[in-house]
Write a protein that holds these residues in place. Structure first.
Motif, PDB file in Angstrom:
ATOM      1  N   LEU A  31       0.939  -1.907  -8.612  1.00  0.00           N
ATOM      2  CA  LEU A  31       0.548  -1.570  -7.243  1.00  0.00           C
ATOM      3  C   LEU A  31      -0.189  -0.241  -7.210  1.00  0.00           C
ATOM      4  O   LEU A  31       0.196   0.708  -7.894  1.00  0.00           O
ATOM      5  CB  LEU A  31       1.788  -1.451  -6.350  1.00  0.00           C
ATOM      6  CG  LEU A  31       2.784  -2.607  -6.366  1.00  0.00           C
ATOM      7  CD1 LEU A  31       3.982  -2.274  -5.500  1.00  0.00           C
ATOM      8  CD2 LEU A  31       2.131  -3.886  -5.917  1.00  0.00           C
ATOM      9  N   ASP A  32      -1.231  -0.185  -6.400  1.00  0.00           N
ATOM     10  CA  ASP A  32      -1.834   1.115  -6.124  1.00  0.00           C
ATOM     11  C   ASP A  32      -1.231   1.619  -4.813  1.00  0.00           C
ATOM     12  O   ASP A  32      -0.338   0.991  -4.241  1.00  0.00           O
ATOM     13  CB  ASP A  32      -3.364   1.044  -6.103  1.00  0.00           C
ATOM     14  CG  ASP A  32      -3.917   0.101  -5.047  1.00  0.00           C
ATOM     15  OD1 ASP A  32      -3.357   0.030  -3.935  1.00  0.00           O
ATOM     16  OD2 ASP A  32      -4.923  -0.574  -5.331  1.00  0.00           O
ATOM     17  N   ASN A  33      -1.709   2.734  -4.342  1.00  0.00           N
ATOM     18  CA  ASN A  33      -1.117   3.369  -3.167  1.00  0.00           C
ATOM     19  C   ASN A  33      -1.845   3.021  -1.863  1.00  0.00           C
ATOM     20  O   ASN A  33      -1.642   3.666  -0.846  1.00  0.00           O
ATOM     21  CB  ASN A  33      -1.083   4.888  -3.373  1.00  0.00           C
ATOM     22  CG  ASN A  33      -0.026   5.561  -2.537  1.00  0.00           C
ATOM     23  OD1 ASN A  33       0.990   4.956  -2.217  1.00  0.00           O
ATOM     24  ND2 ASN A  33      -0.252   6.809  -2.188  1.00  0.00           N
ATOM     25  N   SER A  34      -2.687   1.980  -1.879  1.00  0.00           N
ATOM     26  CA  SER A  34      -3.352   1.570  -0.648  1.00  0.00           C
ATOM     27  C   SER A  34      -2.346   0.840   0.249  1.00  0.00           C
ATOM     28  O   SER A  34      -1.404   0.214  -0.238  1.00  0.00           O
ATOM     29  CB  SER A  34      -4.554   0.670  -0.937  1.00  0.00           C
ATOM     30  OG  SER A  34      -4.117  -0.570  -1.462  1.00  0.00           O
ATOM     31  N   GLU A  35      -2.547   0.916   1.527  1.00  0.00           N
ATOM     32  CA  GLU A  35      -1.587   0.352   2.474  1.00  0.00           C
ATOM     33  C   GLU A  35      -1.417  -1.158   2.303  1.00  0.00           C
ATOM     34  O   GLU A  35      -0.293  -1.669   2.295  1.00  0.00           O
ATOM     35  CB  GLU A  35      -1.993   0.689   3.915  1.00  0.00           C
ATOM     36  CG  GLU A  35      -0.864   0.581   4.907  1.00  0.00           C
ATOM     37  CD  GLU A  35       0.339   1.467   4.566  1.00  0.00           C
ATOM     38  OE1 GLU A  35       1.470   0.998   4.818  1.00  0.00           O
ATOM     39  OE2 GLU A  35       0.184   2.581   4.048  1.00  0.00           O
ATOM     40  N   ASN A  36      -2.519  -1.892   2.151  1.00  0.00           N
ATOM     41  CA  ASN A  36      -2.424  -3.345   1.986  1.00  0.00           C
ATOM     42  C   ASN A  36      -1.647  -3.728   0.734  1.00  0.00           C
ATOM     43  O   ASN A  36      -0.829  -4.651   0.757  1.00  0.00           O
ATOM     44  CB  ASN A  36      -3.820  -3.981   1.942  1.00  0.00           C
ATOM     45  CG  ASN A  36      -4.487  -3.979   3.296  1.00  0.00           C
ATOM     46  OD1 ASN A  36      -3.841  -3.849   4.321  1.00  0.00           O
ATOM     47  ND2 ASN A  36      -5.793  -4.121   3.293  1.00  0.00           N
ATOM     48  N   THR A  37      -1.909  -3.035  -0.367  1.00  0.00           N
ATOM     49  CA  THR A  37      -1.205  -3.323  -1.613  1.00  0.00           C
ATOM     50  C   THR A  37       0.278  -3.000  -1.476  1.00  0.00           C
ATOM     51  O   THR A  37       1.129  -3.764  -1.955  1.00  0.00           O
ATOM     52  CB  THR A  37      -1.824  -2.522  -2.781  1.00  0.00           C
ATOM     53  OG1 THR A  37      -3.209  -2.844  -2.871  1.00  0.00           O
ATOM     54  CG2 THR A  37      -1.144  -2.833  -4.089  1.00  0.00           C
TER      55      THR A  37
END
Length: 142
Positions: free
Chosen positions: A113-119
């Motif tokens: 997971l990255d730290n973007s909201e959707n992810t």
């Protein structure tokens, strides 16, 4: 029940997420393990395919995108958007937003997971789904 690991990156860049996935895929390949990488779309699969050729000078990871049916040769990394073929269920990298079908039959699942909201939202939903079954999950915050 598979071994489940969540890798949570501080960056919100999909490029950083894919680069980290390439490093883990390379490590699996060097250990003689051939994995399946689950993606949301063929466009994303193509990006990862390109990165696996270029992410590190001198690296060679035999891989291909699965479009219809799995190849006869198991000694490669497979990237796709479809159900994970049986021969590639030992290690599955989930870069998709979905819970993999038949995930209970896998040996190991690595969620990156990255730290973007959707992810993060999709990752939390998968984490909760795994937990509801009593699965043990290891989380690595990077």
């Amino acid at each position: 029940m598979p071994e489940l690991s969540f890798y949570v990156l501080q960056s919100d860049s999909f490029h950083d997420r894919y680069f980290f996935a390439c490093r883990l895929i390379e490590k699996a390949y060097q250990n003689g393990q051939f994995c399946y990488v689950l993606m949301d779309s063929l466009a994303e699969a193509q990006i990862l395919d390109d990165m696996l050729w270029t992410f590190r000078t001198g690296s060679f990871i035999p891989h291909q995108i699965m479009t219809q049916t799995p190849p006869d040769i198991v000694s490669q990394v497979l990237i796709g958007t479809q159900n994970t073929p049986p021969a590639w269920r030992s290690i599955v990298f989930n870069l998709s937003s979905q819970l993999p079908e038949n995930w209970e039959t896998f040996g190991r699942i690595l969620e990156i997971l990255d730290n973007s909201e959707n992810t993060k939202i999709a990752g939390r939903a998968r984490y909760a789904a795994y937990k509801r079954t009593g699965a043990t999950i290891t989380t690595h915050k990077l």
